[in-house]
Design a protein around this motif. Structure first.
Motif, PDB file in Angstrom:
ATOM      1  N   LEU A  43       0.827  -1.213   0.000  1.00  0.00           N
ATOM      2  CA  LEU A  43       0.000   0.000   0.000  1.00  0.00           C
ATOM      3  C   LEU A  43       0.858   1.258   0.000  1.00  0.00           C
ATOM      4  CD1 LEU A  43      -2.877  -1.040   2.416  1.00  0.00           C
ATOM      5  CD2 LEU A  43      -2.911  -0.909  -0.088  1.00  0.00           C
ATOM      6  N   PHE A  44       1.966   1.236   0.736  1.00  0.00           N
ATOM      7  CA  PHE A  44       2.865   2.389   0.736  1.00  0.00           C
ATOM      8  C   PHE A  44       3.439   2.622  -0.656  1.00  0.00           C
ATOM      9  CE2 PHE A  44       7.280   3.869   0.825  1.00  0.00           C
ATOM     10  CZ  PHE A  44       7.063   5.162   1.265  1.00  0.00           C
ATOM     11  N   LEU A  45       3.939   1.580  -1.282  1.00  0.00           N
ATOM     12  CA  LEU A  45       4.530   1.721  -2.611  1.00  0.00           C
ATOM     13  C   LEU A  45       3.511   2.222  -3.627  1.00  0.00           C
ATOM     14  CD1 LEU A  45       6.739  -1.491  -2.799  1.00  0.00           C
ATOM     15  CD2 LEU A  45       7.518   0.873  -2.551  1.00  0.00           C
ATOM     16  N   LYS A  46       2.303   1.696  -3.558  1.00  0.00           N
ATOM     17  CA  LYS A  46       1.267   2.116  -4.496  1.00  0.00           C
ATOM     18  C   LYS A  46       0.827   3.560  -4.261  1.00  0.00           C
ATOM     19  CE  LYS A  46      -0.254  -0.512  -7.340  1.00  0.00           C
ATOM     20  NZ  LYS A  46       0.206  -0.606  -8.718  1.00  0.00           N
ATOM     21  N   SER A  47       1.113   4.114  -3.081  1.00  0.00           N
ATOM     22  CA  SER A  47       0.723   5.495  -2.780  1.00  0.00           C
ATOM     23  C   SER A  47       1.752   6.521  -3.275  1.00  0.00           C
ATOM     24  CB  SER A  47       0.518   5.668  -1.267  1.00  0.00           C
ATOM     25  OG  SER A  47       1.760   5.673  -0.591  1.00  0.00           O
ATOM     26  N   LEU A  48       2.924   6.084  -3.707  1.00  0.00           N
ATOM     27  CA  LEU A  48       3.963   6.998  -4.164  1.00  0.00           C
ATOM     28  C   LEU A  48       3.542   7.704  -5.451  1.00  0.00           C
ATOM     29  CD1 LEU A  48       7.090   4.775  -3.508  1.00  0.00           C
ATOM     30  CD2 LEU A  48       6.297   6.709  -2.141  1.00  0.00           C
ATOM     31  N   LYS A  49       4.038   8.902  -5.629  1.00  0.00           N
ATOM     32  CA  LYS A  49       3.733   9.700  -6.813  1.00  0.00           C
ATOM     33  C   LYS A  49       4.078   8.921  -8.088  1.00  0.00           C
ATOM     34  CE  LYS A  49       4.730  14.151  -8.941  1.00  0.00           C
ATOM     35  NZ  LYS A  49       5.487  15.391  -8.840  1.00  0.00           N
ATOM     36  N   ASN A  50       3.154   8.894  -9.014  1.00  0.00           N
ATOM     37  CA  ASN A  50       3.292   8.226 -10.313  1.00  0.00           C
ATOM     38  C   ASN A  50       3.416   6.710 -10.234  1.00  0.00           C
ATOM     39  OD1 ASN A  50       3.129  10.642 -11.830  1.00  0.00           O
ATOM     40  ND2 ASN A  50       5.287  11.045 -11.396  1.00  0.00           N
ATOM     41  N   ALA A  51       3.168   6.124  -9.070  1.00  0.00           N
ATOM     42  CA  ALA A  51       3.270   4.670  -8.937  1.00  0.00           C
ATOM     43  C   ALA A  51       2.307   3.966  -9.890  1.00  0.00           C
ATOM     44  CB  ALA A  51       2.994   4.242  -7.499  1.00  0.00           C
ATOM     45  N   ASP A  52       1.155   4.572 -10.117  1.00  0.00           N
ATOM     46  CA  ASP A  52       0.189   3.938 -11.015  1.00  0.00           C
ATOM     47  C   ASP A  52       0.726   3.807 -12.435  1.00  0.00           C
ATOM     48  OD1 ASP A  52       0.083   6.764 -11.099  1.00  0.00           O
ATOM     49  OD2 ASP A  52      -1.926   6.726 -11.975  1.00  0.00           O
ATOM     50  N   LYS A  53       1.678   4.646 -12.815  1.00  0.00           N
ATOM     51  CA  LYS A  53       2.267   4.597 -14.154  1.00  0.00           C
ATOM     52  C   LYS A  53       3.619   3.891 -14.183  1.00  0.00           C
ATOM     53  CE  LYS A  53       0.347   9.112 -14.904  1.00  0.00           C
ATOM     54  NZ  LYS A  53       0.755  10.472 -14.682  1.00  0.00           N
ATOM     55  N   LEU A  54       4.364   3.970 -13.078  1.00  0.00           N
ATOM     56  CA  LEU A  54       5.757   3.530 -13.091  1.00  0.00           C
ATOM     57  C   LEU A  54       6.052   2.260 -12.297  1.00  0.00           C
ATOM     58  CD1 LEU A  54       7.381   7.046 -12.577  1.00  0.00           C
ATOM     59  CD2 LEU A  54       7.093   5.802 -14.720  1.00  0.00           C
ATOM     60  N   LYS A  73      11.537  -7.838 -17.476  1.00  0.00           N
ATOM     61  CA  LYS A  73      11.476  -7.430 -18.884  1.00  0.00           C
ATOM     62  C   LYS A  73      11.319  -5.913 -19.002  1.00  0.00           C
ATOM     63  CE  LYS A  73       9.092 -10.152 -21.364  1.00  0.00           C
ATOM     64  NZ  LYS A  73       7.955 -10.855 -21.939  1.00  0.00           N
ATOM     65  N   GLY A  74      12.244  -5.272 -19.729  1.00  0.00           N
ATOM     66  CA  GLY A  74      12.189  -3.836 -19.962  1.00  0.00           C
ATOM     67  C   GLY A  74      12.860  -2.983 -18.907  1.00  0.00           C
ATOM     68  N   CYS A  75      13.404  -3.597 -17.861  1.00  0.00           N
ATOM     69  CA  CYS A  75      14.059  -2.833 -16.793  1.00  0.00           C
ATOM     70  C   CYS A  75      15.514  -2.534 -17.151  1.00  0.00           C
ATOM     71  CB  CYS A  75      14.031  -3.609 -15.489  1.00  0.00           C
ATOM     72  SG  CYS A  75      12.388  -3.805 -14.789  1.00  0.00           S
ATOM     73  N   LYS A  76      16.056  -1.458 -16.580  1.00  0.00           N
ATOM     74  CA  LYS A  76      17.473  -1.126 -16.705  1.00  0.00           C
ATOM     75  C   LYS A  76      18.234  -1.491 -15.444  1.00  0.00           C
ATOM     76  CE  LYS A  76      16.862   2.705 -19.892  1.00  0.00           C
ATOM     77  NZ  LYS A  76      17.032   4.142 -20.093  1.00  0.00           N
ATOM     78  N   ASN A 128      20.700 -14.515 -12.557  1.00  0.00           N
ATOM     79  CA  ASN A 128      20.706 -15.112 -13.895  1.00  0.00           C
ATOM     80  C   ASN A 128      19.763 -14.369 -14.833  1.00  0.00           C
ATOM     81  OD1 ASN A 128      22.635 -17.078 -13.743  1.00  0.00           O
ATOM     82  ND2 ASN A 128      21.224 -18.673 -13.088  1.00  0.00           N
ATOM     83  N   THR A 129      18.580 -14.021 -14.343  1.00  0.00           N
ATOM     84  CA  THR A 129      17.623 -13.277 -15.156  1.00  0.00           C
ATOM     85  C   THR A 129      18.194 -11.914 -15.528  1.00  0.00           C
ATOM     86  OG1 THR A 129      15.748 -14.438 -14.181  1.00  0.00           O
ATOM     87  CG2 THR A 129      15.285 -12.329 -15.239  1.00  0.00           C
ATOM     88  N   CYS A 130      18.842 -11.253 -14.572  1.00  0.00           N
ATOM     89  CA  CYS A 130      19.465  -9.958 -14.858  1.00  0.00           C
ATOM     90  C   CYS A 130      20.537 -10.098 -15.932  1.00  0.00           C
ATOM     91  CB  CYS A 130      20.072  -9.362 -13.592  1.00  0.00           C
ATOM     92  SG  CYS A 130      18.847  -8.788 -12.402  1.00  0.00           S
ATOM     93  N   ILE A 149      20.708  -6.401 -17.750  1.00  0.00           N
ATOM     94  CA  ILE A 149      20.401  -5.358 -16.769  1.00  0.00           C
ATOM     95  C   ILE A 149      21.678  -4.580 -16.492  1.00  0.00           C
ATOM     96  CG2 ILE A 149      19.618  -4.924 -14.410  1.00  0.00           C
ATOM     97  CD1 ILE A 149      17.405  -5.889 -16.331  1.00  0.00           C
ATOM     98  N   GLU A 150      21.600  -3.256 -16.525  1.00  0.00           N
ATOM     99  CA  GLU A 150      22.776  -2.407 -16.373  1.00  0.00           C
ATOM    100  C   GLU A 150      23.286  -2.337 -14.941  1.00  0.00           C
ATOM    101  OE1 GLU A 150      21.822   1.427 -18.025  1.00  0.00           O
ATOM    102  OE2 GLU A 150      21.143   0.540 -19.899  1.00  0.00           O
TER     103      GLU A 150
END
Length: 92
Positions: free
Chosen positions: A11-22, A42-45, A76-78, A83-84
């Motif tokens: 719930l804390f993480l979901k309350s952060l600014k722009n969490a709904d998008k990021l 997938k798609g992370c840096k 292994n996934t990274c 992943i950078e």
């Protein structure tokens, strides 16, 4: 099977600014399976690996094996996903 579930910090993480998008929270991942983090990464840096499963009782294998195997699987996934940056923290 050691399956990641939603925890109190969700719930804390979901309350952060722009969490709904990021921010995407992945649950139901069996960290003992190779490739279990592929979809989540997938798609992370970069990846921040901050926790291992923790149980208050059980055998050495119940406590240590999931921590080792889960960390091995995420690294292994990274590697496969180029992943950078990986940040690994531990409380023990």
């Amino acid at each position: 099977m050691y399956v990641m579930t939603v925890w109190s910090g969700y719930l804390f993480l979901k309350s952060l600014k722009n969490a709904d998008k990021l921010l995407t929270i992945f649950t139901g991942i069996d960290l003992m399976n190779d490739g279990c983090f592929d979809e989540a990464i997938k798609g992370c840096k970069s990846v921040i690996h901050t926790a291992s499963p923790f149980v208050y009782s059980g055998t050495y294998e119940d406590i240590v094996n999931p921590a080792i195997k889960g960390t091995y699987n995420i690294l292994n996934t990274c590697s496969r996903n180029k992943i950078e940056k990986v940040v690994f923290t531990s409380s023990t």
